[in-house]
Motif scaffolding. Structure first.
Motif, PDB file in Angstrom:
ATOM      1  N   VAL A 172       0.833  -1.206   0.000  1.00 16.55           N
ATOM      2  CA  VAL A 172       0.000   0.000   0.000  1.00 16.55           C
ATOM      3  C   VAL A 172       0.866   1.252   0.000  1.00 16.55           C
ATOM      4  N   LEU A 173       1.884   1.257   0.850  1.00 18.28           N
ATOM      5  CA  LEU A 173       2.754   2.432   0.958  1.00 18.28           C
ATOM      6  C   LEU A 173       3.467   2.711  -0.360  1.00 18.28           C
ATOM      7  N   GLY A 174       3.977   1.658  -0.978  1.00 19.67           N
ATOM      8  CA  GLY A 174       4.666   1.833  -2.253  1.00 19.67           C
ATOM      9  C   GLY A 174       3.733   2.310  -3.349  1.00 19.67           C
ATOM     10  N   SER A 175       2.507   1.777  -3.363  1.00 25.69           N
ATOM     11  CA  SER A 175       1.542   2.167  -4.398  1.00 25.69           C
ATOM     12  C   SER A 175       1.137   3.629  -4.266  1.00 25.69           C
ATOM     13  N   VAL A 176       0.841   4.045  -3.034  1.00 26.46           N
ATOM     14  CA  VAL A 176       0.442   5.439  -2.803  1.00 26.46           C
ATOM     15  C   VAL A 176       1.584   6.387  -3.166  1.00 26.46           C
ATOM     16  N   THR A 177       2.786   6.017  -2.755  1.00 26.99           N
ATOM     17  CA  THR A 177       3.949   6.846  -3.071  1.00 26.99           C
ATOM     18  C   THR A 177       4.169   6.921  -4.577  1.00 26.99           C
ATOM     19  N   ALA A 178       4.012   5.790  -5.240  1.00 28.49           N
ATOM     20  CA  ALA A 178       4.206   5.762  -6.692  1.00 28.49           C
ATOM     21  C   ALA A 178       3.218   6.681  -7.399  1.00 28.49           C
ATOM     22  N   VAL A 179       1.949   6.628  -6.994  1.00 22.22           N
ATOM     23  CA  VAL A 179       0.936   7.474  -7.626  1.00 22.22           C
ATOM     24  C   VAL A 179       1.218   8.947  -7.357  1.00 22.22           C
ATOM     25  N   ALA A 180       1.590   9.272  -6.110  1.00 19.04           N
ATOM     26  CA  ALA A 180       1.843  10.672  -5.758  1.00 19.04           C
ATOM     27  C   ALA A 180       3.068  11.221  -6.489  1.00 19.04           C
ATOM     28  N   LEU A 181       4.164  10.471  -6.475  1.00 19.95           N
ATOM     29  CA  LEU A 181       5.381  10.946  -7.136  1.00 19.95           C
ATOM     30  C   LEU A 181       5.193  11.040  -8.648  1.00 19.95           C
ATOM     31  N   THR A 182       4.554  10.024  -9.210  1.00 21.77           N
ATOM     32  CA  THR A 182       4.324  10.049 -10.652  1.00 21.77           C
ATOM     33  C   THR A 182       3.391  11.194 -11.026  1.00 21.77           C
ATOM     34  N   GLY A 183       2.359  11.399 -10.217  1.00 20.24           N
ATOM     35  CA  GLY A 183       1.436  12.499 -10.483  1.00 20.24           C
ATOM     36  C   GLY A 183       2.134  13.848 -10.476  1.00 20.24           C
ATOM     37  N   TRP A 184       3.037  14.036  -9.518  1.00 24.21           N
ATOM     38  CA  TRP A 184       3.776  15.300  -9.448  1.00 24.21           C
ATOM     39  C   TRP A 184       4.653  15.490 -10.685  1.00 24.21           C
ATOM     40  N   LEU A 185       5.329  14.426 -11.097  1.00 23.88           N
ATOM     41  CA  LEU A 185       6.185  14.514 -12.283  1.00 23.88           C
ATOM     42  C   LEU A 185       5.361  14.794 -13.543  1.00 23.88           C
ATOM     43  N   LEU A 186       4.212  14.140 -13.657  1.00 27.92           N
ATOM     44  CA  LEU A 186       3.359  14.361 -14.827  1.00 27.92           C
ATOM     45  C   LEU A 186       2.861  15.800 -14.872  1.00 27.92           C
ATOM     46  N   PHE A 216      -1.452  21.325  -8.348  1.00 26.34           N
ATOM     47  CA  PHE A 216      -0.627  20.580  -9.304  1.00 26.34           C
ATOM     48  C   PHE A 216      -0.703  19.083  -9.012  1.00 26.34           C
ATOM     49  N   LEU A 217      -0.636  18.743  -7.725  1.00 27.92           N
ATOM     50  CA  LEU A 217      -0.672  17.329  -7.357  1.00 27.92           C
ATOM     51  C   LEU A 217      -2.029  16.715  -7.698  1.00 27.92           C
ATOM     52  N   GLY A 218      -3.102  17.456  -7.452  1.00 25.67           N
ATOM     53  CA  GLY A 218      -4.429  16.948  -7.792  1.00 25.67           C
ATOM     54  C   GLY A 218      -4.570  16.672  -9.276  1.00 25.67           C
ATOM     55  N   PHE A 219      -4.045  17.587 -10.083  1.00 24.88           N
ATOM     56  CA  PHE A 219      -4.093  17.390 -11.527  1.00 24.88           C
ATOM     57  C   PHE A 219      -3.262  16.172 -11.934  1.00 24.88           C
ATOM     58  N   GLY A 220      -2.054  16.074 -11.390  1.00 24.58           N
ATOM     59  CA  GLY A 220      -1.172  14.977 -11.766  1.00 24.58           C
ATOM     60  C   GLY A 220      -1.674  13.624 -11.301  1.00 24.58           C
ATOM     61  N   VAL A 221      -2.177  13.552 -10.075  1.00 21.17           N
ATOM     62  CA  VAL A 221      -2.686  12.280  -9.558  1.00 21.17           C
ATOM     63  C   VAL A 221      -3.913  11.834 -10.353  1.00 21.17           C
TER      64      VAL A 221
END
Length: 257
Positions: A172-186, A216-221
């Motif tokens: 769960v921790l890895g998945s949430v982190t992955a979505v958040a970090l990827t969303g920020w980069l996108l 920005f994070l909301g848009f990316g996520v």
């Protein structure tokens, strides 16, 4: 550009996050205004998605062997514990791969589809009224951006993979982190075109993103979650370009007012 200050009417982080997600929804709504222009953005997205999907399927097929190869220390463990470790390792690797695929898809699609997404960006700017900014770096800038995004994506994938190895909560921790970090980069990459076109330098772009981090994070996520839906990446890409343009225009106008 004026200093990237906070918005005139402060918003709570959750509300700003939802506004960012709504920016993507407005991007989808642009289909009703310029369907031909938006449809052109499906072409490069479909080409890149096909190539990356083939790679992801190949990884999935090879994953059991890869997991066994990187966890030889678990060979002599009781079956339950060996299984837990190997499932955690497999989940971490798959999560990291999804991060890399998501950022690579965005980077490569924007690079390959530069003329198509330039048309979408210009159409959104023109539809909103006023002069269309004429700045921007063209194809070679998109190549450099793609390389930078993929490099940062690899770091995000590594972070998500390491967190995925945490016992019990790692998945769960890895998945949430992955979505958040990827969303920020996108969000960072997708909004770059509209900001650079307005002559906003790297420092001002960073300050603007920090001042409106939740939006920005909301848009990316939201974009990343749409990417995870089957065929969602292809369908979402034109809307993400349109939505990011709208997001930037809204923030820049707010700062300038």
């Amino acid at each position: 550009m004026p200093d990237a200050a906070a918005p005139r009417t402060p918003s709570s982080a959750p509300r700003s996050f939802l506004i960012g997600a709504r920016d993507l929804a407005h991007g989808f709504a642009f289909w009703s205004r310029r369907p031909g222009v938006m449809a052109s953005g499906l072409i490069p997205a479909a080409i890149v998605a096909t190539v990356l999907l083939a790679g992801l399927i190949a990884l999935g097929a090879a994953l059991p062997g890869i997991v066994d190869a990187i966890t030889p220390f678990a060979d002599g463990w009781p079956g339950l514990w060996a299984g837990i470790v190997r499932v955690a390792a497999g989940t971490a690797l798959l999560g990291a791969a999804i991060v890399v695929v998501a950022v690579s898809f965005t980077a490569l699609t924007l690079m390959v589809g530069e003329p198509f997404y330039d048309r979408i960006w210009r159409a959104v700017e023109a539809d909103a009224g006023g002069a269309v900014p004429e700045g921007g770096g063209g194809f070679w800038r998109s190549v450099l951006d793609a390389a930078g995004l993929i490099a940062r994506g690899l770091l995000a994938a590594l972070a998500a993979a390491l967190l995925g190895l945490v016992p019990v909560v790692g998945g769960v921790l890895g998945s949430v982190t992955a979505v958040a970090l990827t969303g920020w980069l996108l969000a960072d990459e997708l909004t770059s075109r509209a900001l650079v076109a307005r002559g906003v330098g790297p420092g001002d772009r960073r300050r603007l993103r920090r001042a409106h981090r939740a939006r920005f994070l909301g848009f990316g996520v939201a974009t990343q979650l749409c990417f995870l839906v089957p065929l969602g990446a292809v369908a979402t890409m034109p809307a993400a370009v349109a939505g990011s343009t709208r997001l930037v225009r809204s923030l820049v106008e707010d700062v300038a007012a």
